[in-house]
Design a protein around this motif. Sequence first.
Motif, PDB file in Angstrom:
ATOM      1  N   THR A   1     -34.850  -7.950  45.451  1.00  0.00           N
ATOM      2  CA  THR A   1     -33.944  -8.106  44.314  1.00  0.00           C
ATOM      3  C   THR A   1     -33.984  -6.821  43.511  1.00  0.00           C
ATOM      4  OG1 THR A   1     -35.680  -9.078  42.955  1.00  0.00           O
ATOM      5  CG2 THR A   1     -34.251 -10.606  44.122  1.00  0.00           C
ATOM      6  N   GLU A   2     -32.858  -6.435  42.991  1.00  0.00           N
ATOM      7  CA  GLU A   2     -32.792  -5.260  42.141  1.00  0.00           C
ATOM      8  C   GLU A   2     -32.897  -5.698  40.703  1.00  0.00           C
ATOM      9  OE1 GLU A   2     -29.545  -2.660  42.870  1.00  0.00           O
ATOM     10  OE2 GLU A   2     -29.599  -3.014  45.017  1.00  0.00           O
ATOM     11  N   SER A   3     -33.515  -4.890  39.869  1.00  0.00           N
ATOM     12  CA  SER A   3     -33.637  -5.211  38.459  1.00  0.00           C
ATOM     13  C   SER A   3     -32.408  -4.755  37.699  1.00  0.00           C
ATOM     14  CB  SER A   3     -34.873  -4.529  37.855  1.00  0.00           C
ATOM     15  OG  SER A   3     -36.035  -5.083  38.408  1.00  0.00           O
ATOM     16  N   THR A   4     -32.088  -5.536  36.693  1.00  0.00           N
ATOM     17  CA  THR A   4     -31.022  -5.159  35.776  1.00  0.00           C
ATOM     18  C   THR A   4     -31.569  -5.264  34.370  1.00  0.00           C
ATOM     19  OG1 THR A   4     -30.208  -7.425  35.691  1.00  0.00           O
ATOM     20  CG2 THR A   4     -29.187  -5.982  37.315  1.00  0.00           C
TER      21      THR A   4
ATOM     22  N   ARG B   1     -36.420  -5.228  31.663  1.00  0.00           N
ATOM     23  CA  ARG B   1     -35.996  -5.252  33.056  1.00  0.00           C
ATOM     24  C   ARG B   1     -36.173  -6.671  33.574  1.00  0.00           C
ATOM     25  NH1 ARG B   1     -32.718  -1.542  34.195  1.00  0.00           N
ATOM     26  NH2 ARG B   1     -33.299  -1.490  36.359  1.00  0.00           N
ATOM     27  N   ARG B   2     -35.179  -7.166  34.265  1.00  0.00           N
ATOM     28  CA  ARG B   2     -35.271  -8.482  34.869  1.00  0.00           C
ATOM     29  C   ARG B   2     -34.623  -8.428  36.239  1.00  0.00           C
ATOM     30  NH1 ARG B   2     -30.451 -10.974  34.896  1.00  0.00           N
ATOM     31  NH2 ARG B   2     -28.899 -10.382  33.393  1.00  0.00           N
ATOM     32  N   PRO B   3     -35.021  -9.325  37.128  1.00  0.00           N
ATOM     33  CA  PRO B   3     -34.426  -9.299  38.466  1.00  0.00           C
ATOM     34  C   PRO B   3     -32.965  -9.743  38.416  1.00  0.00           C
ATOM     35  CG  PRO B   3     -35.848 -11.199  38.226  1.00  0.00           C
ATOM     36  CD  PRO B   3     -36.012 -10.372  36.982  1.00  0.00           C
ATOM     37  N   ASP B   4     -32.169  -9.212  39.312  1.00  0.00           N
ATOM     38  CA  ASP B   4     -30.792  -9.654  39.474  1.00  0.00           C
ATOM     39  C   ASP B   4     -30.847 -10.917  40.317  1.00  0.00           C
ATOM     40  OD1 ASP B   4     -28.084 -10.001  39.768  1.00  0.00           O
ATOM     41  OD2 ASP B   4     -27.839  -8.359  41.184  1.00  0.00           O
TER      42      ASP B   4
ATOM     43  N   VAL C   1     -28.293 -13.231  40.628  1.00  0.00           N
ATOM     44  CA  VAL C   1     -26.983 -13.718  41.061  1.00  0.00           C
ATOM     45  C   VAL C   1     -26.858 -13.666  42.577  1.00  0.00           C
ATOM     46  CG1 VAL C   1     -24.490 -13.269  40.966  1.00  0.00           C
ATOM     47  CG2 VAL C   1     -25.867 -13.109  38.882  1.00  0.00           C
TER      48      VAL C   1
ATOM     49  N   PRO D   1     -22.616 -15.440  38.360  1.00  0.00           N
ATOM     50  CA  PRO D   1     -22.711 -14.459  37.269  1.00  0.00           C
ATOM     51  C   PRO D   1     -22.356 -15.035  35.903  1.00  0.00           C
ATOM     52  CG  PRO D   1     -20.968 -13.847  38.824  1.00  0.00           C
ATOM     53  CD  PRO D   1     -21.656 -15.049  39.375  1.00  0.00           C
TER      54      PRO D   1
ATOM     55  N   ASN E   1     -38.683 -12.591  34.292  1.00  0.00           N
ATOM     56  CA  ASN E   1     -38.665 -13.118  35.659  1.00  0.00           C
ATOM     57  C   ASN E   1     -38.563 -14.636  35.695  1.00  0.00           C
ATOM     58  OD1 ASN E   1     -38.872 -10.586  36.813  1.00  0.00           O
ATOM     59  ND2 ASN E   1     -41.098 -10.613  36.774  1.00  0.00           N
TER      60      ASN E   1
ATOM     61  N   ARG F   1     -33.429 -15.065  48.919  1.00  0.00           N
ATOM     62  CA  ARG F   1     -32.052 -14.570  48.765  1.00  0.00           C
ATOM     63  C   ARG F   1     -31.412 -14.418  50.129  1.00  0.00           C
ATOM     64  NH1 ARG F   1     -29.129 -11.777  44.848  1.00  0.00           N
ATOM     65  NH2 ARG F   1     -30.932 -11.472  43.537  1.00  0.00           N
TER      66      ARG F   1
END
Length: 92
Positions: free
Chosen positions: A5-8, A15-18, A20, A36, A60, A90
């Motif tokens: 997962t990429e962070s946004t 920072r939190r994981p994406d 969606v 989203p 998280n 995912r």
Amino acid sequence: MATNTESTAGTNGERRPDVVGMWTTADGHIRQELRPDGRYDEARGTRRSAYTGRYTVTGNHIDYVDDTGFTATGDIRDGVLHHEHLVLYREA
């Protein structure tokens, strides 16, 4: 299944994981779509939309509120969603 997962950036800059996308158990029986717009739709086996509701992400951690009022929680650890007693990955 991909577990990356990429962070946004959240609204407060943390920072939190994406989160969606589609998440599924290893056997594919439970599939949870995190949309989203902050809504989720969970299918179980052949039962589509078995659970629907809204979710919020803090760091998280994920808080769920089902449309019936039922609440649940989850956490993203190492790219894996631990949702109550379930482990979801995912989908690629």
